[in-house]
Design a protein around this motif. Structure first.
Motif, PDB file in Angstrom:
ATOM      1  N   GLU A 185       0.830  -1.203   0.000  1.00 36.64           N
ATOM      2  CA  GLU A 185       0.000   0.000   0.000  1.00 36.64           C
ATOM      3  C   GLU A 185       0.864   1.252   0.000  1.00 36.64           C
ATOM      4  N   GLN A 186       1.922   1.230   0.775  1.00 39.76           N
ATOM      5  CA  GLN A 186       2.837   2.374   0.797  1.00 39.76           C
ATOM      6  C   GLN A 186       3.493   2.576  -0.563  1.00 39.76           C
ATOM      7  N   GLN A 187       3.852   1.478  -1.215  1.00 34.64           N
ATOM      8  CA  GLN A 187       4.451   1.580  -2.539  1.00 34.64           C
ATOM      9  C   GLN A 187       3.469   2.156  -3.554  1.00 34.64           C
ATOM     10  N   LYS A 188       2.188   1.745  -3.456  1.00 33.60           N
ATOM     11  CA  LYS A 188       1.165   2.282  -4.354  1.00 33.60           C
ATOM     12  C   LYS A 188       0.975   3.775  -4.134  1.00 33.60           C
ATOM     13  N   GLN A 189       0.920   4.179  -2.878  1.00 33.25           N
ATOM     14  CA  GLN A 189       0.760   5.599  -2.566  1.00 33.25           C
ATOM     15  C   GLN A 189       1.942   6.415  -3.072  1.00 33.25           C
ATOM     16  N   GLN A 190       3.137   5.873  -2.897  1.00 34.57           N
ATOM     17  CA  GLN A 190       4.317   6.581  -3.370  1.00 34.57           C
ATOM     18  C   GLN A 190       4.331   6.672  -4.885  1.00 34.57           C
ATOM     19  N   GLN A 191       3.885   5.604  -5.573  1.00 30.50           N
ATOM     20  CA  GLN A 191       3.828   5.619  -7.027  1.00 30.50           C
ATOM     21  C   GLN A 191       2.807   6.633  -7.515  1.00 30.50           C
ATOM     22  N   ALA A 192       1.672   6.726  -6.801  1.00 30.06           N
ATOM     23  CA  ALA A 192       0.654   7.709  -7.178  1.00 30.06           C
ATOM     24  C   ALA A 192       1.189   9.127  -7.039  1.00 30.06           C
ATOM     25  N   LYS A 193       1.945   9.384  -5.960  1.00 28.02           N
ATOM     26  CA  LYS A 193       2.546  10.709  -5.784  1.00 28.02           C
ATOM     27  C   LYS A 193       3.543  11.003  -6.898  1.00 28.02           C
ATOM     28  N   ASN A 194       4.334  10.001  -7.258  1.00 24.89           N
ATOM     29  CA  ASN A 194       5.304  10.194  -8.332  1.00 24.89           C
ATOM     30  C   ASN A 194       4.616  10.486  -9.657  1.00 24.89           C
ATOM     31  N   ASP A 195       3.534   9.762  -9.948  1.00 27.02           N
ATOM     32  CA  ASP A 195       2.793   9.982 -11.196  1.00 27.02           C
ATOM     33  C   ASP A 195       2.169  11.363 -11.218  1.00 27.02           C
ATOM     34  N   GLN A 196       1.642  11.830 -10.083  1.00 28.36           N
ATOM     35  CA  GLN A 196       1.030  13.147 -10.022  1.00 28.36           C
ATOM     36  C   GLN A 196       2.061  14.243 -10.235  1.00 28.36           C
ATOM     37  N   GLY A 197       3.234  14.050  -9.633  1.00 25.93           N
ATOM     38  CA  GLY A 197       4.294  15.043  -9.831  1.00 25.93           C
ATOM     39  C   GLY A 197       4.761  15.098 -11.262  1.00 25.93           C
ATOM     40  N   THR A 198       4.813  13.966 -11.961  1.00 30.17           N
ATOM     41  CA  THR A 198       5.232  13.940 -13.360  1.00 30.17           C
ATOM     42  C   THR A 198       4.219  14.637 -14.255  1.00 30.17           C
ATOM     43  N   SER A 199       2.919  14.440 -14.004  1.00 30.45           N
ATOM     44  CA  SER A 199       1.889  15.063 -14.844  1.00 30.45           C
ATOM     45  C   SER A 199       1.871  16.571 -14.687  1.00 30.45           C
ATOM     46  N   GLN A 200       2.207  17.075 -13.489  1.00 30.89           N
ATOM     47  CA  GLN A 200       2.220  18.515 -13.277  1.00 30.89           C
ATOM     48  C   GLN A 200       3.382  19.199 -13.987  1.00 30.89           C
ATOM     49  N   THR A 201       4.457  18.501 -14.193  1.00 29.21           N
ATOM     50  CA  THR A 201       5.616  19.097 -14.850  1.00 29.21           C
ATOM     51  C   THR A 201       5.515  19.074 -16.368  1.00 29.21           C
ATOM     52  N   GLN A 202       4.595  18.245 -16.953  1.00 31.25           N
ATOM     53  CA  GLN A 202       4.452  18.176 -18.405  1.00 31.25           C
ATOM     54  C   GLN A 202       3.545  19.293 -18.910  1.00 31.25           C
ATOM     55  N   PRO A 203       3.790  19.899 -20.124  1.00 33.10           N
ATOM     56  CA  PRO A 203       2.933  20.960 -20.675  1.00 33.10           C
ATOM     57  C   PRO A 203       1.558  20.415 -21.043  1.00 33.10           C
ATOM     58  N   ASN A 204       0.545  21.275 -20.860  1.00 36.84           N
ATOM     59  CA  ASN A 204      -0.824  20.912 -21.209  1.00 36.84           C
ATOM     60  C   ASN A 204      -0.998  21.011 -22.712  1.00 36.84           C
ATOM     61  N   GLU A 205      -1.276  19.901 -23.365  1.00 34.34           N
ATOM     62  CA  GLU A 205      -1.370  19.893 -24.825  1.00 34.34           C
ATOM     63  C   GLU A 205      -2.584  20.644 -25.322  1.00 34.34           C
ATOM     64  N   GLU A 206      -3.608  20.788 -24.456  1.00 37.63           N
ATOM     65  CA  GLU A 206      -4.812  21.465 -24.904  1.00 37.63           C
ATOM     66  C   GLU A 206      -4.629  22.970 -24.935  1.00 37.63           C
ATOM     67  N   GLN A 207      -3.665  23.503 -24.161  1.00 36.77           N
ATOM     68  CA  GLN A 207      -3.416  24.931 -24.165  1.00 36.77           C
ATOM     69  C   GLN A 207      -2.513  25.294 -25.339  1.00 36.77           C
ATOM     70  N   PRO A 208      -2.856  26.313 -26.059  1.00 38.80           N
ATOM     71  CA  PRO A 208      -2.040  26.706 -27.223  1.00 38.80           C
ATOM     72  C   PRO A 208      -0.711  27.282 -26.785  1.00 38.80           C
TER      73      PRO A 208
END
Length: 260
Positions: A185-208
């Motif tokens: 469970e701790q590993q899943k939570q840590q993976q979810a945090k890592n995935d969330q941090g990665t998505s925030q650093t990527q540019p939004n493709e819908e924004q011009p």
């Protein structure tokens, strides 16, 4: 459990000389004074005069038993009933049973119940053999029955011990499974945090992008294609009028005058 039969007193007729009689008597005196190590030395010295004396083997074994040296005592007792005096056989076997019972008690004290069961079985066997040699003697019968009762008690203790061990093993398995689940469970939570941090650093493709935003027409502006389409849809006269109000584009774009 009855105690071991005490040392044998060597009569004058059994002794092979004054030295043997003197050492044996001195050893017995020390034995009665509970000076077992000194008595043992006297008996060993007496064996020089009579190496095959079953009485000396018996007394040596008894002194060893009193010192708690049960294995050594049993070895000496076994020499007795194979010697020339068969009358000592049941006594030796009886005392062997006592030694085995004492060893079983030691094993019970350390909760080594399986060893205790084996020793009690040996004790019962020794007393059975003694009863065969001396069927009228009540002491081997008494010790046999007591060893049998103790054997049943130890068997119950062993079963209880095994049940406790099984419970402990089951509890350890459950604790281990719980720890593994918590770790996953701790590993899943840590993976979810890592995935969330990665998505925030990527540019939004819908924004011009800035370049795209600059290329899109702003309010009050139209692209050359839109202007040409409008002109083509008007009648010829109106199209000519419209062209007079349009200025040449910069960079290839048509701009609609904001004052009309």
């Amino acid at each position: 459990m009855l105690g071991v039969l005490s040392v044998l007193w060597l009569a004058a007729g059994n002794a092979s000389g004054d030295a043997l009689r003197r050492l044996a008597v001195e050893g017995n005196r020390l034995f009665t004074e509970q000076k077992y190590d000194e008595a043992l030395q006297k008996y060993r010295s007496a064996q020089v005069e009579s190496p095959e004396s079953p009485h000396l083997y018996f007394n040596i074994a008894t002194a060893l038993e009193r010192q708690g040296k049960f294995d050594e005592a049993i070895a000496e007792y076994r020499k007795v009933y194979s010697r020339e005096d068969p009358s000592l056989g049941p006594w030796a076997l009886y005392n062997i049973g006592v030694c085995q019972y004492r060893q079983a008690e030691q094993a019970i004290g350390t909760q080594d119940y399986q060893k205790a069961l084996r020793l009690l079985e040996q004790c019962m066997e020794s007393n059975r053999e003694a009863m065969k040699l001396a069927p009228t003697d009540e002491d081997p019968k008494f010790n046999y029955e007591q060893a049998k009762r103790k054997w049943k008690e130890v068997l119950d203790a062993l079963k209880k011990q095994q049940e406790e061990q099984n419970k402990q093993q089951d509890q350890q398995k459950q604790d281990q499974q719980k720890q593994n689940q918590q770790k996953q469970e701790q590993q899943k939570q840590q993976q979810a945090k890592n995935d969330q941090g990665t998505s925030q650093t990527q540019p939004n493709e819908e924004q011009p992008t800035s370049a795209t935003a600059q290329a899109e027409p702003q309010i009050g502006e139209m692209s050359p294609e839109d202007a040409e389409r409008i002109l083509n849809s008007l009648p010829e006269q109106n199209a000519e009028d419209m062209r007079r109000f349009l200025t040449p584009p910069r960079g290839g774009d048509y701009r609609i005058r904001k004052d009309w």
